[in-house]
Design an enzyme around this catalytic site. Structure first.
Site, PDB file in Angstrom:
ATOM      1  N   LYS A  80     -17.249   8.544  -7.887  1.00 50.70           N
ATOM      2  CA  LYS A  80     -16.092   9.799  -7.455  1.00 50.70           C
ATOM      3  C   LYS A  80     -15.824   9.045  -6.507  1.00 50.70           C
ATOM      4  O   LYS A  80     -15.046   8.559  -5.463  1.00 50.70           O
ATOM      5  CB  LYS A  80     -17.482  10.658  -6.516  1.00 50.70           C
ATOM      6  CG  LYS A  80     -17.885  10.960  -7.754  1.00 50.70           C
ATOM      7  CD  LYS A  80     -17.723  12.483  -8.437  1.00 50.70           C
ATOM      8  CE  LYS A  80     -19.147  13.180  -8.940  1.00 50.70           C
ATOM      9  NZ  LYS A  80     -18.459  13.865 -10.290  1.00 50.70           N
ATOM     10  N   TYR A 114     -18.892   2.166  -3.459  1.00 54.10           N
ATOM     11  CA  TYR A 114     -19.506   0.597  -3.689  1.00 54.10           C
ATOM     12  C   TYR A 114     -17.794  -0.665  -3.096  1.00 54.10           C
ATOM     13  O   TYR A 114     -18.970  -1.865  -3.157  1.00 54.10           O
ATOM     14  CB  TYR A 114     -18.699   0.767  -4.990  1.00 54.10           C
ATOM     15  CG  TYR A 114     -19.332  -0.773  -5.433  1.00 54.10           C
ATOM     16  CD1 TYR A 114     -20.582  -0.813  -6.508  1.00 54.10           C
ATOM     17  CD2 TYR A 114     -18.596  -1.511  -6.997  1.00 54.10           C
ATOM     18  CE1 TYR A 114     -21.604  -2.044  -7.171  1.00 54.10           C
ATOM     19  CE2 TYR A 114     -18.938  -2.658  -7.772  1.00 54.10           C
ATOM     20  CZ  TYR A 114     -20.286  -2.228  -7.729  1.00 54.10           C
ATOM     21  OH  TYR A 114     -20.392  -3.525  -8.140  1.00 54.10           O
TER      22      TYR A 114
END
Lengths: 451, 451
Positions: free
Chosen positions: B299, B357
């Site tokens: 996101k 990430y």
């Protein structure tokens, strides 16, 4: 040379078509004009607990006339704020669990950043931390800032500035560069500011007052832009180029009220002729040396002629190497001196048809990395810029497909201007950048290309 | 999971259409099967005068049963040769003028390389050279090899291997890996082999005989492939994954004749439970630890939930960090041990929608860089792979446009396979790689993406 599509996309009709058709949407970037304020709005300043840079940064910003809003205060309403920059001191993050402070700062305020806004994360160089856990957490900041650079869009830039312990007061030239329109096309970069003090120039609009600068390949394109920006910032400029470019060179020298020097730097006696010229000048030396002269001779290595290999290596790498060696040997670059190389993203990532060029430009990075530590004790810094797609007469001649790919495959969806490269060099050249050395900073709009 | 387009492009009709329409042309890559020879043809060996690696390399190659053809001999007719690999010892290049030796070797022989051929340039790490001029010239080799990787095509790979002085005999595992089909999807990489000796395994087809390996996230995808390749190479494998993946995990354990261990590594007591399990085993420790477990929760940071930040940092970075700390503290990784992290090109270049990430994966690089020097004295190496676009169930779910861009924007015009990541990890794990530590090697087909 113009990016006609970008002009179209920023016109009234163009804007509508870009939205409806989902076309690339290159924003109009904020670029510096003398007298401009540093930012387009207040700076929102945040910090992970225990950091050492928020307070020095706050003082610098407030002294520079920038309004600083405090993100730590619970009074700050995320929904109402519209800011010119998000600055976060991450030096307090000493392990991976505390990376959460990044989320807590950027999540609520991500949408509050204005067009051409700035994101600056301040960290500790991993190699200068106190534990592997801290080194790991600080190293991970790279992933965050590079992602933000790709995510925020609308001309925003995002950088990670590692400030060595003891370099807290030396960060001003870098904050000023990164907040201002001078860094319009610099994004996704990791910058290292070393320990020590850096003298603040008397006037930040003319930080190079009293300095003498040599710019090679100055007759046109990026070199001419470098000469102009250094002159605008106060330097006296020696514009150097080959005799064949004499007329264009004279124009640059006139415009910058500097001197023109015609010299082919690949000639065997060129370094000593240049050294003689500089030694005979009023300063008996030169404060700033910008090795900008460079050529391309593109072919696959199977089809490349010997001459195309030799000339590219000779002009782009061996010439600056020989010039540096002689000027340093003869003491013609004094303490406070600045050497700046011009590498290329092709030197970082390699490029088809450019074995010669990429080898030479990777070599320029090698020059910086091998000489910077040796020059530290002499008070001389050595850094390089690595331009991506810059709008010049050279790139205007590229085939359309390659040109458009180069222009659009970056976080700005457009090519940079020669002035963007020049501004980055001027930042390296500033007296305020005394503790910045060994850096290679890309001027590429955060091009997707890399290694 | 299959790359249907690549299969089509390599079919009879597909080949014709690809040529006529100018479509992407993904070659069928040579991948290792047990018993395969190292190369598809003779190795052409060249050297700049005064190098120190050509002779050790020649001996290693000849002992491995590879035919070595000498490029230095004037008898070699460039037009007639068809070779499996071009290996060049560049350690004799001590200044930029001598870079010409690269052109003299690669220009005549560039066209002689067979499909899925190999280019290996051997150099001296710039930081280990004797002069700034030598450091500069050695650093410039990066630009050459990365350009060749982009230029040669047809499944060829190109790497730069920096061998520290004193590491001449330790280079065998790396030469074998890079020449073979094990490195099918590794290209454009810079690998550092340190000084010292590395024991040659008794059988290069089963270099991990007698070793115990732990693989996290082993139930499926890349983790399952790692377990299988390590088992094929002789290791006994403990396949670890969360309890929810128990069935798939049992299948992997059965197939590899190893053990399954169900454990959620983010649980507070997980490291100590794992340490207890390993301490109680027959070896009272583990030789190879592969931190493969990882998740994505994509996101933009403005829309990301706290939980998505915390869980990605927790699984991808904090868990391996805590496991390492405890296993090392309790002496459960003996001398000769290997730790391998799994980073990502997103951790290098950043990615839109992946702040969490990319931060975690940049942190994995930080783990390697901060721990590797500390573990050297204990005889333990710590390296990481950084996968690019790998064909897995995860990438199969990506939107078509993104998926095709990821697949094609690299020198192989295709995605890699989980086995390609696994083979690279097996090379790090080999006893022959004892002097290789602190490396981050991309398994990305030389993706255009980078920083």
């Amino acid at each position: 040379m113009a990016d006609r599509y970008a002009n179209f996309a920023n016109s009234g009709l163009g804007r509508t078509m870009v939205k409806r058709l989902g076309l690339p949407d290159p924003p109009r970037l904020r670029r510096h004009r003398p007298g401009d304020p540093l930012t387009t709005g207040p700076v929102l300043l945040g910090a992970a607990p225990g950091g050492r840079l928020a307070e020095p940064a706050r003082k610098l910003l407030e002294t520079s006339g920038v309004q600083v809003t405090d993100a730590v205060s619970t009074d700050t309403d995320p929904t109402g704020v519209r800011v010119g920059a998000l600055v976060f001191d991450a030096t307090g993050i000493r392990d991976s669990a505390r990376l959460r402070a990044l989320y807590d700062f950027f999540h609520p305020y991500a949408r509050s950043l204005r067009s051409s806004g700035r994101v600056i994360v301040l960290g500790t160089p991993p190699e200068a931390t106190g534990s592997p856990a801290e080194a790991t957490a600080q190293r991970s900041l790279e992933g965050l800032t590079r992602s933000i650079g790709k995510e925020f869009g609308r001309g925003a830039t995002a950088q990670l500035v590692y400030v060595a312990p003891g370099g807290e007061t030396a960060v001003e030239s870098t904050l000023r560069f990164l907040l201002s329109g001078r860094s319009a096309y610099v994004s996704g970069q990791v910058i290292r500011v070393g320990a020590g003090d850096a003298p603040a120039p008397a006037d930040w609009e003319r930080p190079l007052d009293g300095k003498l600068a040599l710019v090679t390949g100055a007759a046109r394109g990026i070199g001419a832009a470098i000469a102009k920006v250094l002159a605008r910032d106060g330097a006296e400029v020696i514009a150097l180029d080959v005799p064949a470019a004499g007329d264009a060179l004279a124009d640059v020298a006139n415009e910058t009220r500097g001197r023109a020097l015609q010299l082919d730097l690949t000639a065997a006696d060129a370094p000593s002729r240049l050294a003689g010229y500089l030694a005979a000048g009023p300063r008996a030396g030169v404060d700033i040396v910008v090795h900008n002269a460079g050529i391309t001779r593109d072919k696959t290595i199977a089809r490349m002629s010997e001459d195309h290999w030799d000339s590219v290596i000779g002009v782009n790498l061996s010439a600056p190497e020989r010039v540096n060696e002689l000027l340093l040997e003869r003491g013609l670059i004094p303490s406070g001196g600045r050497i700046v190389g011009v590498a290329s993203i092709a030197g970082i990532a390699g490029n088809r048809g450019q074995t010669n060029y990429a080898t030479s430009k990777a070599g320029v990075i090698g020059l910086v990395q091998s000489y910077a530590p040796l020059l530290r004790d002499r008070g001389i810094t050595f850094n390089a810029v690595a331009p991506g797609f810059i709008e010049t007469a050279m790139t205007a001649k590229m085939p359309l497909g390659l040109r458009e790919a180069g222009r659009r495959l970056n976080s700005m969806s457009q090519g940079g201007l020669p002035a963007d490269v020049a501004e980055t060099i001027a930042w390296f050249a500033s007296p305020g950048s005394a503790t910045i050395t060994g850096n290679v900073v890309r001027v590429c709009g955060q091009s997707l290309l890399g290694a």
